[in-house]
Design a protein around this motif. Structure first.
Motif, PDB file in Angstrom:
ATOM      1  N   PRO A 423      -5.027  16.657 -56.769  1.00 29.97           N
ATOM      2  CA  PRO A 423      -5.304  17.361 -58.033  1.00 29.97           C
ATOM      3  C   PRO A 423      -6.617  18.131 -57.959  1.00 29.97           C
ATOM      4  O   PRO A 423      -7.542  17.753 -57.233  1.00 29.97           O
ATOM      5  N   ASP A 424      -6.685  19.209 -58.719  1.00 30.66           N
ATOM      6  CA  ASP A 424      -7.906  20.011 -58.797  1.00 30.66           C
ATOM      7  C   ASP A 424      -8.750  19.487 -59.956  1.00 30.66           C
ATOM      8  O   ASP A 424      -8.542  19.865 -61.115  1.00 30.66           O
ATOM      9  N   LEU A 425      -9.685  18.612 -59.649  1.00 30.23           N
ATOM     10  CA  LEU A 425     -10.513  18.020 -60.688  1.00 30.23           C
ATOM     11  C   LEU A 425     -11.621  18.958 -61.160  1.00 30.23           C
ATOM     12  O   LEU A 425     -12.389  18.607 -62.057  1.00 30.23           O
ATOM     13  N   GLU A 426     -11.683  20.148 -60.556  1.00 31.92           N
ATOM     14  CA  GLU A 426     -12.643  21.159 -61.002  1.00 31.92           C
ATOM     15  C   GLU A 426     -11.989  22.160 -61.962  1.00 31.92           C
ATOM     16  O   GLU A 426     -12.646  23.093 -62.434  1.00 31.92           O
ATOM     17  N   SER A 427     -10.695  21.995 -62.230  1.00 38.19           N
ATOM     18  CA  SER A 427     -10.000  22.929 -63.125  1.00 38.19           C
ATOM     19  C   SER A 427     -10.516  22.755 -64.552  1.00 38.19           C
ATOM     20  O   SER A 427     -11.091  21.716 -64.913  1.00 38.19           O
ATOM     21  N   GLU A 428     -10.296  23.778 -65.383  1.00 37.74           N
ATOM     22  CA  GLU A 428     -10.744  23.710 -66.775  1.00 37.74           C
ATOM     23  C   GLU A 428     -10.053  22.574 -67.509  1.00 37.74           C
ATOM     24  O   GLU A 428     -10.671  21.890 -68.337  1.00 37.74           O
ATOM     25  N   GLU A 429      -8.768  22.363 -67.211  1.00 38.67           N
ATOM     26  CA  GLU A 429      -8.038  21.280 -67.866  1.00 38.67           C
ATOM     27  C   GLU A 429      -8.635  19.923 -67.498  1.00 38.67           C
ATOM     28  O   GLU A 429      -8.843  19.062 -68.366  1.00 38.67           O
ATOM     29  N   ALA A 430      -8.916  19.720 -66.212  1.00 34.69           N
ATOM     30  CA  ALA A 430      -9.476  18.445 -65.761  1.00 34.69           C
ATOM     31  C   ALA A 430     -10.864  18.217 -66.345  1.00 34.69           C
ATOM     32  O   ALA A 430     -11.205  17.117 -66.798  1.00 34.69           O
ATOM     33  N   MET A 504      -4.305  16.426 -65.015  1.00 36.31           N
ATOM     34  CA  MET A 504      -3.531  17.097 -66.055  1.00 36.31           C
ATOM     35  C   MET A 504      -3.356  16.167 -67.254  1.00 36.31           C
ATOM     36  O   MET A 504      -3.128  14.968 -67.093  1.00 36.31           O
ATOM     37  N   LYS A 505      -3.437  16.735 -68.458  1.00 38.63           N
ATOM     38  CA  LYS A 505      -3.380  15.929 -69.674  1.00 38.63           C
ATOM     39  C   LYS A 505      -2.018  15.297 -69.899  1.00 38.63           C
ATOM     40  O   LYS A 505      -1.917  14.166 -70.382  1.00 38.63           O
ATOM     41  N   ASP A 506      -0.969  16.039 -69.617  1.00 35.94           N
ATOM     42  CA  ASP A 506       0.387  15.578 -69.928  1.00 35.94           C
ATOM     43  C   ASP A 506       1.157  15.291 -68.655  1.00 35.94           C
ATOM     44  O   ASP A 506       0.870  15.847 -67.591  1.00 35.94           O
ATOM     45  N   GLY A 507       2.177  14.456 -68.789  1.00 39.12           N
ATOM     46  CA  GLY A 507       3.024  14.156 -67.642  1.00 39.12           C
ATOM     47  C   GLY A 507       3.743  12.842 -67.825  1.00 39.12           C
ATOM     48  O   GLY A 507       3.665  12.206 -68.886  1.00 39.12           O
ATOM     49  N   GLU A 527     -11.165   7.126 -55.535  1.00 36.20           N
ATOM     50  CA  GLU A 527     -12.456   7.287 -54.866  1.00 36.20           C
ATOM     51  C   GLU A 527     -13.007   8.701 -55.078  1.00 36.20           C
ATOM     52  O   GLU A 527     -14.197   8.887 -55.387  1.00 36.20           O
ATOM     53  N   ALA A 528     -12.136   9.699 -54.930  1.00 33.63           N
ATOM     54  CA  ALA A 528     -12.563  11.090 -55.099  1.00 33.63           C
ATOM     55  C   ALA A 528     -13.008  11.362 -56.530  1.00 33.63           C
ATOM     56  O   ALA A 528     -13.964  12.120 -56.763  1.00 33.63           O
ATOM     57  N   ALA A 529     -12.319  10.759 -57.507  1.00 26.94           N
ATOM     58  CA  ALA A 529     -12.662  10.980 -58.910  1.00 26.94           C
ATOM     59  C   ALA A 529     -14.036  10.405 -59.236  1.00 26.94           C
ATOM     60  O   ALA A 529     -14.753  10.923 -60.105  1.00 26.94           O
ATOM     61  N   LYS A 530     -14.424   9.321 -58.551  1.00 25.69           N
ATOM     62  CA  LYS A 530     -15.766   8.749 -58.750  1.00 25.69           C
ATOM     63  C   LYS A 530     -16.821   9.789 -58.399  1.00 25.69           C
ATOM     64  O   LYS A 530     -17.785  10.007 -59.129  1.00 25.69           O
ATOM     65  N   ASP A 531     -16.674  10.455 -57.279  1.00 28.21           N
ATOM     66  CA  ASP A 531     -17.652  11.442 -56.829  1.00 28.21           C
ATOM     67  C   ASP A 531     -17.729  12.636 -57.769  1.00 28.21           C
ATOM     68  O   ASP A 531     -18.824  13.111 -58.087  1.00 28.21           O
ATOM     69  N   VAL A 532     -16.574  13.115 -58.225  1.00 26.59           N
ATOM     70  CA  VAL A 532     -16.565  14.267 -59.129  1.00 26.59           C
ATOM     71  C   VAL A 532     -17.259  13.904 -60.425  1.00 26.59           C
ATOM     72  O   VAL A 532     -18.049  14.672 -60.976  1.00 26.59           O
TER      73      VAL A 532
END
Length: 537
Positions: A423-430, A504-507, A527-532
């Motif tokens: 996932p792109d955790l840098e996206s506006e949605e994220a 993403m918000k929905d799914g 793990e990646a989300a911790k860093d972001v």
């Protein structure tokens, strides 16, 4: 035997209006145990586009509309290309000349333009002064021998007597001879026939009993019936079908890419859904006392037939425009008398609704999931060429996960890109998701604590076995137990987990997403989300 024909011109890709006409021919033939022909009307050589015939055949094959006779099948009425039947048209044109119902016209285009202008200025409705009608046989023969170019015109100076015109869609029709040009051309100067002559000749020679064609030809019907009368031939029954319109109410045209069948194939629409959508566009007005059985070509109009100027009596058992129908159901229910007398707008929103349900029908069929996955494989592989998760088996899991959410098989990347790539955790949605999760004054540290706790749970053998084998309820209870220990609300807890796994918000449900992703991918994403999260702080 009922015999129909679908007769497209090879002037480009098949469009939705053409596919609908082919479908109606197919439905009518099947309903009455008849057959139908694919005939290629390629007499306009200037407009012929190479590859069009193959494109038409592929579109019909994709839609499941198998014709009984045609260019690639043969049959008792071959050849099925009009360009290969020119001698036949010349023979009929000569018959008309010999019996005085047609004549050769040697006027040049410039002469014809001058005559038309002069007649219009004089207030005449005529478009030609019939100058060449008065040539003697000797004069005409001399001009032919001298190599002068000519066309063959029908001699309509005297209108033949006929029974009133009846149409299977519109009922009784008024005589429309006054709308015709003066003595229309039957054979052009290049010795190719016009549609008027070739369609009449071929429909007779091929034994066509019913002609289903677009409403635009209804003004030419008097001319065609004149030809049948002049040649002492029995005409088929005619059904003129109102045309389809784009959503802006303009006429569909091959010049607009959004109406070409090939575009709908490329976009992944279900063929049966397209047929369902097209069949019901304009099908839904039932006329009282209209016969359903096909009429004999010799029969006269029924006294109860509706006139094109009368108001129809609606009967509420006709299908509405989003009624879900399989092809056998369309055959069983199809009724020409239930077609509206007005042009119909194609609504893509209705296609989306119909397609979603046909997609579910395919999914529920035997080996349907495998069929859908294999169909989607090439497209998804093209979207994510570097992903190792675009195998058919993985796609089957994804389709199962998205069951009920998909409108089109090609919507899979739209709904769940995170199942194929990180996932792109840098996206506006994220970013919007993580900004909405305020845990405490030490929110960043607590965020890391939550993700760490979940990561340990996922990485433990007992924890992962529970995710894989436990019910969704038992897994959620385990997650809630951890959540309560941290004193965290359920909405924020689940949003944080969804953020880390999907961005993403929905799914679909988070537990189901975890199972499809697998232990290693889930652990890596936590793990990646911790860093972001730390970087964003």
């Amino acid at each position: 035997m009922v015999l129909l024909r679908f007769a497209p011109s090879p002037t480009g890709p098949l469009h939705l209006g053409g596919l609908r006409m082919a479908l109606y021919n197919y439905l009518y033939a099947k309903k009455f145990n008849g057959k139908w022909i694919l005939r290629i009307e390629d007499t306009d050589t200037a407009r012929t586009v190479p590859g069009s015939v193959e494109g038409i055949q592929k579109a019909l094959e994709w839609a499941g509309l198998e014709y009984d006779y045609g260019p690639d099948k043969g049959g008792p009425h071959s050849p099925y290309y009009q360009s290969e039947r020119r001698d036949l048209y010349h023979s009929y044109a000569n018959k008309l000349i010999d019996n005085g119902h047609a004549y050769r016209c040697f006027c040049s285009p410039d002469e014809l333009a001058d005559v038309k202008t002069r007649l219009a200025r004089s207030g005449s409705n005529s478009t030609y002064d019939r100058k060449c009608l008065h040539l003697t046989e000797e004069e005409a023969a001399r001009k032919v021998k001298a190599g002068e170019k000519f066309v063959v015109r029908i001699n309509n100076s005297v209108t033949p007597t006929r029974v009133p015109t009846h149409d299977l869609v519109f009922g009784s029709l008024r005589d429309a001879h006054l709308s015709l040009s003066t003595d229309p051309v039957l054979l052009k100067s290049d010795l190719f026939p016009t549609y008027h002559l070739s369609s009449v000749v071929d429909d007779h020679e091929m034994g066509i009993t019913h002609v289903l064609r677009g409403e635009e030809w209804i003004t030419s019907l008097p001319l065609h019936l004149d030809l049948y009368t002049h040649l002492n031939l029995t005409p088929p029954q005619f059904a003129h079908v109102p045309i389809l319109l784009n959503q802006n109410r303009t006429k569909m045209s091959k010049r607009h890419g959004d109406v070409q069948v090939i575009d709908y194939i490329r976009r992944g629409w279900e063929p049966e859904a397209i047929l369902n959508w097209l069949a019901l566009a304009g099908w839904g007005v039932k006329y009282e006392d209209s016969p359903i059985e096909p009429s004999s070509p010799l029969s006269s109009p029924s006294p109860s037939s509706s006139s094109s100027s009368s108001s129809p009596t609606r009967i509420e058992d006709a299908p509405d425009s989003t009624h879900l129908m399989s092809l056998p159901e369309m055959i069983s229910s199809f009724d020409l008398t239930a077609l509206t007398h007005r042009s119909s707008v194609l609504d893509v929103n209705k296609l989306e609704y119909i397609n979603k349900h046909h997609l579910m029908n395919v999914w529920n069929a035997e080996k349907g999931l495998d069929t859908l996955a294999r169909r989607a494989h090439g497209y998804i592989k093209g979207v994510y060429p570097s992903s190792p998760y675009t195998t058919v088996e993985n796609i089957k899991q994804v389709i199962s996960l998205l069951q009920g959410r998909l409108t089109n098989i090609q919507d899979i990347p739209l709904h769940a890109p995170y199942l194929f790539i990180d996932p792109d955790l840098e996206s506006e949605e994220a970013k919007g998701m993580i900004e909405g999760i305020t845990l405490s004054n030490d929110s960043h540290e607590q965020r890391v604590q939550v993700l760490d706790t979940l990561k340990k749970l996922i990485e433990s053998n007992d924890g992962w076995i529970k995710f894989c084998e436990g019910s969704n309820e038992s897994v959620m209870e385990s997650l809630n137990e951890e959540r309560r220990k941290m004193g965290m609300g359920q909405r924020k807890f689940m949003m944080l987990l969804r953020y880390a796994l999907t961005g993403m918000k929905d799914g679909p449900g988070v537990v189901d997403i975890i199972r499809v992703l697998g232990q290693d991918r889930v652990s890596a994403r936590l793990e990646a989300a911790k860093d972001v999260g730390i970087k964003d702080s």
